[in-house]
Scaffold this motif. Sequence first.
Motif, PDB file in Angstrom:
ATOM      1  N   GLN A 118      73.271  11.619  32.369  1.00 56.49           N
ATOM      2  CA  GLN A 118      73.357  12.462  33.568  1.00 56.49           C
ATOM      3  C   GLN A 118      72.037  13.175  33.834  1.00 56.49           C
ATOM      4  OE1 GLN A 118      76.409  15.425  33.366  1.00 56.49           O
ATOM      5  NE2 GLN A 118      76.283  15.959  35.535  1.00 56.49           N
ATOM      6  N   ALA A 119      71.406  13.677  32.780  1.00 58.68           N
ATOM      7  CA  ALA A 119      70.111  14.338  32.956  1.00 58.68           C
ATOM      8  C   ALA A 119      69.049  13.355  33.416  1.00 58.68           C
ATOM      9  CB  ALA A 119      69.694  14.992  31.642  1.00 58.68           C
ATOM     10  N   TYR A 120      69.123  12.126  32.964  1.00 58.57           N
ATOM     11  CA  TYR A 120      68.154  11.100  33.372  1.00 58.57           C
ATOM     12  C   TYR A 120      68.228  10.869  34.877  1.00 58.57           C
ATOM     13  CZ  TYR A 120      66.473   6.351  34.228  1.00 58.57           C
ATOM     14  OH  TYR A 120      65.850   5.255  34.747  1.00 58.57           O
ATOM     15  N   PHE A 121      69.431  10.781  35.420  1.00 58.28           N
ATOM     16  CA  PHE A 121      69.571  10.503  36.851  1.00 58.28           C
ATOM     17  C   PHE A 121      69.279  11.743  37.706  1.00 58.28           C
ATOM     18  CE2 PHE A 121      72.377   7.136  35.100  1.00 58.28           C
ATOM     19  CZ  PHE A 121      71.734   6.041  35.667  1.00 58.28           C
ATOM     20  N   LYS A 122      69.608  12.926  37.212  1.00 59.99           N
ATOM     21  CA  LYS A 122      69.485  14.129  38.029  1.00 59.99           C
ATOM     22  C   LYS A 122      68.080  14.727  38.008  1.00 59.99           C
ATOM     23  CE  LYS A 122      73.843  14.411  39.304  1.00 59.99           C
ATOM     24  NZ  LYS A 122      74.278  14.342  40.713  1.00 59.99           N
ATOM     25  N   MET A 123      67.344  14.548  36.911  1.00 60.14           N
ATOM     26  CA  MET A 123      66.061  15.243  36.760  1.00 60.14           C
ATOM     27  C   MET A 123      64.851  14.377  37.087  1.00 60.14           C
ATOM     28  SD  MET A 123      66.841  18.284  36.034  1.00 60.14           S
ATOM     29  CE  MET A 123      65.210  18.887  35.606  1.00 60.14           C
ATOM     30  N   GLN A 124      65.057  13.196  37.569  1.00 61.44           N
ATOM     31  CA  GLN A 124      63.924  12.334  37.903  1.00 61.44           C
ATOM     32  C   GLN A 124      63.165  12.903  39.099  1.00 61.44           C
ATOM     33  OE1 GLN A 124      61.606  10.187  36.762  1.00 61.44           O
ATOM     34  NE2 GLN A 124      63.218   8.750  36.199  1.00 61.44           N
ATOM     35  N   ASN A 125      61.821  13.088  38.924  1.00 60.94           N
ATOM     36  CA  ASN A 125      60.944  13.596  39.982  1.00 60.94           C
ATOM     37  C   ASN A 125      61.286  15.021  40.416  1.00 60.94           C
ATOM     38  OD1 ASN A 125      59.269  11.334  40.205  1.00 60.94           O
ATOM     39  ND2 ASN A 125      60.728  10.301  41.552  1.00 60.94           N
ATOM     40  N   VAL A 126      61.914  15.785  39.538  1.00 65.28           N
ATOM     41  CA  VAL A 126      62.208  17.188  39.858  1.00 65.28           C
ATOM     42  C   VAL A 126      60.950  18.025  39.643  1.00 65.28           C
ATOM     43  CG1 VAL A 126      63.548  19.195  39.127  1.00 65.28           C
ATOM     44  CG2 VAL A 126      64.659  16.974  39.352  1.00 65.28           C
ATOM     45  N   LEU A 127      60.766  19.041  40.461  1.00 57.20           N
ATOM     46  CA  LEU A 127      59.590  19.909  40.401  1.00 57.20           C
ATOM     47  C   LEU A 127      59.790  20.965  39.316  1.00 57.20           C
ATOM     48  CD1 LEU A 127      56.942  19.998  42.087  1.00 57.20           C
ATOM     49  CD2 LEU A 127      57.969  21.895  43.357  1.00 57.20           C
ATOM     50  N   VAL A 128      58.935  20.943  38.292  1.00 57.73           N
ATOM     51  CA  VAL A 128      58.970  21.914  37.198  1.00 57.73           C
ATOM     52  C   VAL A 128      57.562  22.481  37.030  1.00 57.73           C
ATOM     53  CG1 VAL A 128      59.387  22.291  34.751  1.00 57.73           C
ATOM     54  CG2 VAL A 128      60.878  20.745  36.043  1.00 57.73           C
TER      55      VAL A 128
ATOM     56  N   ILE B 267      58.101  15.953  37.343  1.00 57.86           N
ATOM     57  CA  ILE B 267      58.203  15.327  36.023  1.00 57.86           C
ATOM     58  C   ILE B 267      58.784  13.928  36.139  1.00 57.86           C
ATOM     59  CG2 ILE B 267      58.490  17.561  34.913  1.00 57.86           C
ATOM     60  CD1 ILE B 267      61.469  16.952  34.664  1.00 57.86           C
ATOM     61  N   TRP B 268      58.545  13.147  35.102  1.00 63.05           N
ATOM     62  CA  TRP B 268      59.103  11.792  35.004  1.00 63.05           C
ATOM     63  C   TRP B 268      59.988  11.741  33.762  1.00 63.05           C
ATOM     64  CZ3 TRP B 268      59.374   7.650  38.085  1.00 63.05           C
ATOM     65  CH2 TRP B 268      59.811   6.451  37.514  1.00 63.05           C
ATOM     66  N   VAL B 269      61.238  11.287  33.956  1.00 59.97           N
ATOM     67  CA  VAL B 269      62.226  11.284  32.875  1.00 59.97           C
ATOM     68  C   VAL B 269      62.631   9.845  32.581  1.00 59.97           C
ATOM     69  CG1 VAL B 269      64.471  12.131  32.093  1.00 59.97           C
ATOM     70  CG2 VAL B 269      63.065  13.519  33.632  1.00 59.97           C
ATOM     71  N   ASP B 270      62.664   9.506  31.303  1.00 60.79           N
ATOM     72  CA  ASP B 270      63.091   8.179  30.880  1.00 60.79           C
ATOM     73  C   ASP B 270      63.751   8.305  29.510  1.00 60.79           C
ATOM     74  OD1 ASP B 270      63.570   5.525  30.791  1.00 60.79           O
ATOM     75  OD2 ASP B 270      61.487   4.881  30.997  1.00 60.79           O
TER      76      ASP B 270
ATOM     77  N   TYR C 283      53.923  15.964  27.460  1.00 63.22           N
ATOM     78  CA  TYR C 283      55.157  15.178  27.378  1.00 63.22           C
ATOM     79  C   TYR C 283      56.017  15.771  26.274  1.00 63.22           C
ATOM     80  CZ  TYR C 283      53.273  12.624  23.320  1.00 63.22           C
ATOM     81  OH  TYR C 283      52.750  12.274  22.101  1.00 63.22           O
ATOM     82  N   ALA C 284      57.320  15.487  26.352  1.00 65.86           N
ATOM     83  CA  ALA C 284      58.263  16.124  25.437  1.00 65.86           C
ATOM     84  C   ALA C 284      59.425  15.177  25.147  1.00 65.86           C
ATOM     85  CB  ALA C 284      58.780  17.425  26.034  1.00 65.86           C
ATOM     86  N   PHE C 285      60.191  15.510  24.081  1.00 64.42           N
ATOM     87  CA  PHE C 285      61.406  14.800  23.708  1.00 64.42           C
ATOM     88  C   PHE C 285      62.557  15.791  23.714  1.00 64.42           C
ATOM     89  CE2 PHE C 285      58.073  12.232  21.802  1.00 64.42           C
ATOM     90  CZ  PHE C 285      58.453  10.950  22.186  1.00 64.42           C
ATOM     91  N   ILE C 286      63.655  15.402  24.377  1.00 62.31           N
ATOM     92  CA  ILE C 286      64.838  16.247  24.461  1.00 62.31           C
ATOM     93  C   ILE C 286      66.014  15.464  23.915  1.00 62.31           C
ATOM     94  CG2 ILE C 286      66.346  17.574  25.980  1.00 62.31           C
ATOM     95  CD1 ILE C 286      64.047  17.765  27.959  1.00 62.31           C
TER      96      ILE C 286
ATOM     97  N   CYS D  14      57.688  13.274  30.739  1.00 61.07           N
ATOM     98  CA  CYS D  14      56.226  13.308  30.812  1.00 61.07           C
ATOM     99  C   CYS D  14      55.793  13.886  32.162  1.00 61.07           C
ATOM    100  CB  CYS D  14      55.633  11.922  30.590  1.00 61.07           C
ATOM    101  SG  CYS D  14      56.110  10.699  31.806  1.00 61.07           S
ATOM    102  N   LYS D  15      54.464  13.941  32.354  1.00 62.66           N
ATOM    103  CA  LYS D  15      53.851  14.540  33.545  1.00 62.66           C
ATOM    104  C   LYS D  15      54.162  16.043  33.642  1.00 62.66           C
ATOM    105  CE  LYS D  15      53.770  10.309  36.310  1.00 62.66           C
ATOM    106  NZ  LYS D  15      54.105   9.692  37.602  1.00 62.66           N
ATOM    107  N   LEU D  16      54.279  16.675  32.481  1.00 59.69           N
ATOM    108  CA  LEU D  16      54.575  18.106  32.467  1.00 59.69           C
ATOM    109  C   LEU D  16      53.335  18.921  32.810  1.00 59.69           C
ATOM    110  CD1 LEU D  16      56.688  18.334  29.184  1.00 59.69           C
ATOM    111  CD2 LEU D  16      57.548  18.423  31.523  1.00 59.69           C
TER     112      LEU D  16
END
Length: 413
Positions: free
Chosen positions: A304-314, A319-322, A291-294, A253-255
């Motif tokens: 791994q994507a959950y831990f690496k992509m949290q608060n990454v600038l897109v 973005i917020w990943v959960d 917001y999106a679903f992957i 979310c927060k896209l």
Amino acid sequence: MSVLLETSLGDLVIDLETETCPKTCENFLKLCKVYYYNLNAFFNVQKDFLAQSGDPTATGVGGESIWSYIQSSSSNSSSSVPRFFTPEMNPKLKHTTKGTVSMAVAPAVDGGLSGCGSQFFITLVDNADYLDGIHAVFGHVVEGLETLDKLNDVFVGRDFRPLKDVRIRHVEILDDPFPDPPGLIRPPSSPIKPPDNSTRIAEDEDPLATLPEEEEERLRREKAAAASALTLEMVGDLPFANVRPPENVLFVCKLNAVTRDEDLELIFSRFGTIMSCHVIRDKKTGDSLQYAFIEFDRREDAEQAYFKMQNVLVDDRRIWVDFSQSVAKTNNAEAVGLVGRDDLVQTKRYRDDFDEKGRGGYDMVFDVPDRDRRRKRSRSRDGRDSGRDSRRRRSRSASPRRERDRRRDDHRR
């Protein structure tokens, strides 16, 4: 002649008056021998007065003598043995000291003395002389007076029963001078379950015990999740409360509104194979809901994507990943067959739900062909309506001009 009572508050050693009250002491010792008192509760504890036990039902109306117990346990006995026996009242034995042990004498219907069964009590105060001549003294506590102090300080309810059970865990006979009565059979082991159906705090439970902060937080979250699942099941959002969300689907979310499906799939594909990636859009406008679903092929890639992509600038947005909590894909008839299985939520292939034109899948995904057709129909309707309106406006604007010309001609004539 002594008996050791191991209680949940401590040990009590009772010396028995076997010479003065032989029948009462024999009854007490033989009941101890058949584990009759094991796991019995102190159901009547009155501060600075007495503590009563010996009733398996913990109601104050149960219990029987050893001879009645033997008769009820034997199926071949035809003789009738009374439930109680006559109390042995000795004027020399009085309730003068703390820790005096007496058999509780049940009152008869006519107001006299009915007899003694299995119930007994221990005085918690000195000089309880008002009990003399009413109940039969047969022993004294010689060790464990500190246990009596603890028993005297327990919290009780209106019926004088402790809020937290105080029980006789085990009884050990230190000396027994009496032969076993005919028909006495000692059980092979002590009972492991209390004879009464108590709803109080268990005697081995600490109501003030605290868990580590992490454990309490985990339990709190589990209870909150169970309550939320039950609520969702009641309103029909979940097929059943035990359903679990998929572990290989991420919620992002927060896209930025300009971020596309292809952009997210390209960014997240470095963690593993992506089965589907969809930005959720409004049905009417086609605008991104940000917001999106992957869905990943493997749960490890999603973690791994959950831990690496949290608060990454897109696209200039952090973005917020959960992990996804949605179970919409399992809320169908096929999910009913998954009840009671460990693999309650199986991996879904959302990409299989889309045809070659990109239609289908999530219900909220905007259908592009339908959108074009609706816009064309709307444009054609707007064109026809605008033409009619312009003609009406021209006709209305021409009427006053003709009226003015007519009046000018009349004036000239």
